[in-house]
Design a protein around this motif. Structure first.
Motif, PDB file in Angstrom:
ATOM      1  N   GLU A 398       6.291 -25.938  17.301  1.00  0.00           N
ATOM      2  CA  GLU A 398       5.596 -27.158  16.935  1.00  0.00           C
ATOM      3  C   GLU A 398       5.959 -27.646  15.530  1.00  0.00           C
ATOM      4  N   VAL A 399       6.306 -26.726  14.627  1.00  0.00           N
ATOM      5  CA  VAL A 399       6.510 -27.115  13.233  1.00  0.00           C
ATOM      6  C   VAL A 399       7.966 -27.039  12.776  1.00  0.00           C
ATOM      7  N   ILE A 400       8.861 -26.506  13.607  1.00  0.00           N
ATOM      8  CA  ILE A 400      10.256 -26.367  13.198  1.00  0.00           C
ATOM      9  C   ILE A 400      11.100 -27.439  13.869  1.00  0.00           C
ATOM     10  N   GLU A 401      12.110 -27.949  13.167  1.00  0.00           N
ATOM     11  CA  GLU A 401      12.977 -28.943  13.760  1.00  0.00           C
ATOM     12  C   GLU A 401      13.802 -28.311  14.875  1.00  0.00           C
ATOM     13  N   ALA A 402      14.188 -29.141  15.862  1.00  0.00           N
ATOM     14  CA  ALA A 402      14.807 -28.629  17.078  1.00  0.00           C
ATOM     15  C   ALA A 402      16.078 -27.848  16.816  1.00  0.00           C
ATOM     16  N   LYS A 403      16.860 -28.264  15.812  1.00  0.00           N
ATOM     17  CA  LYS A 403      18.139 -27.596  15.570  1.00  0.00           C
ATOM     18  C   LYS A 403      17.967 -26.163  15.080  1.00  0.00           C
ATOM     19  N   ARG A 404      16.743 -25.789  14.677  1.00  0.00           N
ATOM     20  CA  ARG A 404      16.499 -24.442  14.168  1.00  0.00           C
ATOM     21  C   ARG A 404      15.552 -23.657  15.065  1.00  0.00           C
ATOM     22  N   THR A 405      15.352 -24.138  16.290  1.00  0.00           N
ATOM     23  CA  THR A 405      14.407 -23.482  17.192  1.00  0.00           C
ATOM     24  C   THR A 405      14.789 -22.035  17.456  1.00  0.00           C
ATOM     25  N   GLY A 406      16.059 -21.791  17.783  1.00  0.00           N
ATOM     26  CA  GLY A 406      16.493 -20.421  18.066  1.00  0.00           C
ATOM     27  C   GLY A 406      16.337 -19.508  16.870  1.00  0.00           C
ATOM     28  N   GLU A 407      16.701 -19.996  15.709  1.00  0.00           N
ATOM     29  CA  GLU A 407      16.587 -19.232  14.469  1.00  0.00           C
ATOM     30  C   GLU A 407      15.139 -18.844  14.188  1.00  0.00           C
ATOM     31  N   ALA A 408      14.233 -19.822  14.288  1.00  0.00           N
ATOM     32  CA  ALA A 408      12.833 -19.587  13.926  1.00  0.00           C
ATOM     33  C   ALA A 408      12.103 -18.742  14.960  1.00  0.00           C
ATOM     34  N   THR A 409      12.298 -19.027  16.252  1.00  0.00           N
ATOM     35  CA  THR A 409      11.615 -18.247  17.282  1.00  0.00           C
ATOM     36  C   THR A 409      12.214 -16.858  17.419  1.00  0.00           C
ATOM     37  N   GLY A 410      13.511 -16.724  17.135  1.00  0.00           N
ATOM     38  CA  GLY A 410      14.128 -15.399  17.157  1.00  0.00           C
ATOM     39  C   GLY A 410      13.530 -14.490  16.101  1.00  0.00           C
ATOM     40  N   PHE A 411      13.267 -15.040  14.922  1.00  0.00           N
ATOM     41  CA  PHE A 411      12.656 -14.243  13.858  1.00  0.00           C
ATOM     42  C   PHE A 411      11.232 -13.856  14.222  1.00  0.00           C
ATOM     43  N   ALA A 412      10.512 -14.777  14.888  1.00  0.00           N
ATOM     44  CA  ALA A 412       9.147 -14.451  15.342  1.00  0.00           C
ATOM     45  C   ALA A 412       9.176 -13.320  16.368  1.00  0.00           C
ATOM     46  N   THR A 413      10.162 -13.358  17.273  1.00  0.00           N
ATOM     47  CA  THR A 413      10.306 -12.292  18.272  1.00  0.00           C
ATOM     48  C   THR A 413      10.599 -10.956  17.597  1.00  0.00           C
ATOM     49  N   LEU A 414      11.450 -10.998  16.570  1.00  0.00           N
ATOM     50  CA  LEU A 414      11.759  -9.785  15.811  1.00  0.00           C
ATOM     51  C   LEU A 414      10.503  -9.222  15.157  1.00  0.00           C
ATOM     52  N   LEU A 415       9.697 -10.090  14.534  1.00  0.00           N
ATOM     53  CA  LEU A 415       8.471  -9.626  13.884  1.00  0.00           C
ATOM     54  C   LEU A 415       7.519  -8.989  14.887  1.00  0.00           C
ATOM     55  N   ARG A 416       7.358  -9.629  16.045  1.00  0.00           N
ATOM     56  CA  ARG A 416       6.424  -9.101  17.037  1.00  0.00           C
ATOM     57  C   ARG A 416       6.858  -7.719  17.511  1.00  0.00           C
ATOM     58  N   GLY A 417       8.116  -7.551  17.851  1.00  0.00           N
ATOM     59  CA  GLY A 417       8.584  -6.256  18.326  1.00  0.00           C
ATOM     60  C   GLY A 417       8.504  -5.178  17.264  1.00  0.00           C
ATOM     61  N   THR A 418       8.883  -5.523  16.035  1.00  0.00           N
ATOM     62  CA  THR A 418       8.871  -4.550  14.950  1.00  0.00           C
ATOM     63  C   THR A 418       7.458  -4.074  14.641  1.00  0.00           C
ATOM     64  N   PHE A 419       6.523  -5.014  14.526  1.00  0.00           N
ATOM     65  CA  PHE A 419       5.166  -4.619  14.148  1.00  0.00           C
ATOM     66  C   PHE A 419       4.365  -4.064  15.324  1.00  0.00           C
ATOM     67  N   ASN A 420       4.789  -4.325  16.555  1.00  0.00           N
ATOM     68  CA  ASN A 420       4.215  -3.587  17.690  1.00  0.00           C
ATOM     69  C   ASN A 420       4.531  -2.104  17.549  1.00  0.00           C
ATOM     70  N   ALA A 421       5.794  -1.805  17.164  1.00  0.00           N
ATOM     71  CA  ALA A 421       6.186  -0.411  16.971  1.00  0.00           C
ATOM     72  C   ALA A 421       5.432   0.209  15.802  1.00  0.00           C
ATOM     73  N   VAL A 422       5.261  -0.558  14.736  1.00  0.00           N
ATOM     74  CA  VAL A 422       4.484  -0.073  13.589  1.00  0.00           C
ATOM     75  C   VAL A 422       3.050   0.237  14.010  1.00  0.00           C
ATOM     76  N   SER A 423       2.475  -0.637  14.820  1.00  0.00           N
ATOM     77  CA  SER A 423       1.111  -0.434  15.294  1.00  0.00           C
ATOM     78  C   SER A 423       0.986   0.859  16.089  1.00  0.00           C
TER      79      SER A 423
END
Length: 488
Positions: A398-423
């Motif tokens: 919703e807040v990122i420009e379309a040309k950076r969608t993969g970059e921004a959502t990929g980083f969010a996916t990385l954060l979710r997986g990493t901190f799930n493991a931390v949890s």
């Protein structure tokens, strides 16, 4: 900095309605491949230990290798899609995933199976690529629903993947798990190739940040190995301390490089934006809390004997059915999350999910001693997870420009997986900190700390989400669209 309206508008003109449903179905199919592969070997671990005469730690690399590559693929594949076109990269990722399954099928050793699983890990890039395709090719009013459905499919596919694999392990040879995965990934690649129109590469001419692509996964990998091994080896042991030092050095080097390279893998300056930074912070809070904690604690409570301070004494099969049912509930509410995101903004859908998760975890803490209490709270948690899990990607889109969608959502996916493991590691440490003497069971006080952590994270997520403004996509004028490409 682009305005919220410019971010929402920066994609192709609306596709015909008859294409939209088909496109969403195809993208859901692709993400189901990723979710299935992430969970397909959970129930096979005991069989691998038997067949290869290996320890649990050795067999655990069938999970670890997958997760380490997934961490890199989530960001790298999203960025490659922005540069070279998301459809093209998605097809390649699916085919590489199929090749990984074939390697495991042909392998006659645990090392070959681990190698195949590592290559399967490229499937971690599927979700951000699917988000980018939906953002580019769908009408803006359908994007929140598409993102919610894609993310929601991961919930049900991940749970059902373990069920399907369990049946295969019981009635057939373990190789058939990888046969099904290979066929599934190949079919999905062919469907994407045939049914998804070509999308525009927004970042044509940008270089691929290969140094960043190396530093990030190795840094995250070292951190995950330290976190997951700390409880067994000792948090102050030399190997674990060394891994932490290595992780800090690699991640600090990656951060510095992202600030100074002309074409970063992920522009870390985006973290300074209030809207996007808040989305990432909520992702971390809920990943450390409910979304990382529930898959660990729930099966323990369900299957621990009733003689323990906390435990219901249910069978593994019954626990598996409860998990599968919860996943179905979570997926069922994903369209509602998408509708709320489209009408009132993703922040409101995230806020709804966080409130439900706080209520569900509070009820779980109070009713953990009864079957009815656990099932009731599990349903509420499943609904809250369905909202949060599917709304968080929408909050980024919703807040990122379309040309950076993969970059921004990929980083969010990385954060979710990493901190799930931390949890998972933190939960293990908390439960181990309070044990009933002479037994393998944790005390009620240890569970209180676990639930306290989860509810605290939910409350913090509620506070952050409540401060974000509502954004109504329906108020955006079609005439303001920056056209990229139409579907013919």
């Amino acid at each position: 900095m682009p305005s919220a309206q410019e971010s929402l508008d920066d994609h192709a003109p609306p596709a015909g309605a008859r294409y939209a449903g088909l496109l969403i179905a195809v993208l859901v199919l692709a993400e189901v491949v990723s979710a299935f592969e992430s969970s397909m070997v959970f129930v096979a671990i005991p069989r691998f230990m038997e067949v290869f005469d290996a320890s649990a730690a050795d067999v655990g690399w069938t999970l670890t290798a997958f997760l380490l590559v997934t961490a890199a693929s989530a960001v790298l594949a999203g960025r490659l899609g922005d540069i070279y076109g998301r459809k093209r990269v998605l097809v390649i990722v699916l085919l590489l995933s199929a090749v990984g399954s074939v390697i495991s099928i042909l392998g006659d050793s645990l090392d070959m199976v681990v190698a195949g699983r590592a290559l399967q890990g490229v499937a971690g890039g599927i979700m951000p690529l699917c988000f980018g395709i939906a953002r580019t090719l769908l009408p803006r009013e359908r994007v929140p629903m598409a993102v919610a459905m894609i993310a929601g499919s991961a919930l049900i596919a991940g749970a059902l993947g373990s069920v399907v694999s369990g049946v295969i392990i019981d009635v057939a040879d373990w190789h058939w798990i990888f046969v099904i995965a290979a066929v599934f990934a190949t079919v999905a690649a062919l469907v994407v190739l045939r049914a998804v129109p070509k999308d525009t590469a927004f970042a044509v001419g940008d270089r691929v940040d290969w140094l960043g692509a190396v530093l990030l996964p190795f840094g995250v990998g070292a951190a995950l190995l330290a976190v997951t091994g700390g409880d067994a080896r000792g948090w102050l042991s030399m190997p674990i301390a060394g891994l932490f030092v290595l992780a800090v050095a690699l991640l600090a080097g990656w951060f510095w490089w992202q600030l100074h390279t002309t074409s970063p893998l992920f522009d870390v300056r985006l973290l300074g934006r209030r809207d996007l930074g808040s989305a990432y912070l909520i992702t971390v809070l809920l990943s450390v809390g409910v979304m990382g904690l529930t898959p660990v604690v729930t099966p323990i409570i369900l299957q621990t004997p009733v003689s323990a301070p906390v435990g219901l004494g249910l069978s593994a099969t019954t626990a598996g059915y409860i998990f599968a049912a919860s996943a179905v509930v979570g997926f069922a509410v994903s369209p509602i999350s998408g509708q709320i995101a489209a009408r009132f903004g993703a922040a409101r859908a995230v806020l709804t999910g966080a409130v439900l998760l706080a209520i569900g975890m509070s009820l779980f803490a109070v009713g953990r001693g009864s079957f009815v209490g656990v099932v009731t709270s599990s349903v509420i948690i499943a609904i809250g997870t369905g909202f949060a899990y599917t709304a968080l990607p929408n909050l980024v889109v919703e807040v990122i420009e379309a040309k950076r969608t993969g970059e921004a959502t990929g980083f969010a996916t990385l954060l979710r997986g990493t901190f799930n493991a931390v949890s998972a590691a933190v939960v293990g440490a908390l439960l181990a900190s309070g044990m009933v003497e002479g037994t393998p069971f944790s005390t009620s006080g240890a569970y209180d700390m676990v639930f306290g952590l989860s509810v605290t994270c939910c409350v913090l997520a509620i506070v952050v989400a409540a401060t974000l403004p509502a954004r109504r996509i329906s108020n955006v004028s079609v005439g303001e669209t920056s056209a990229r490409e139409t579907i013919s």
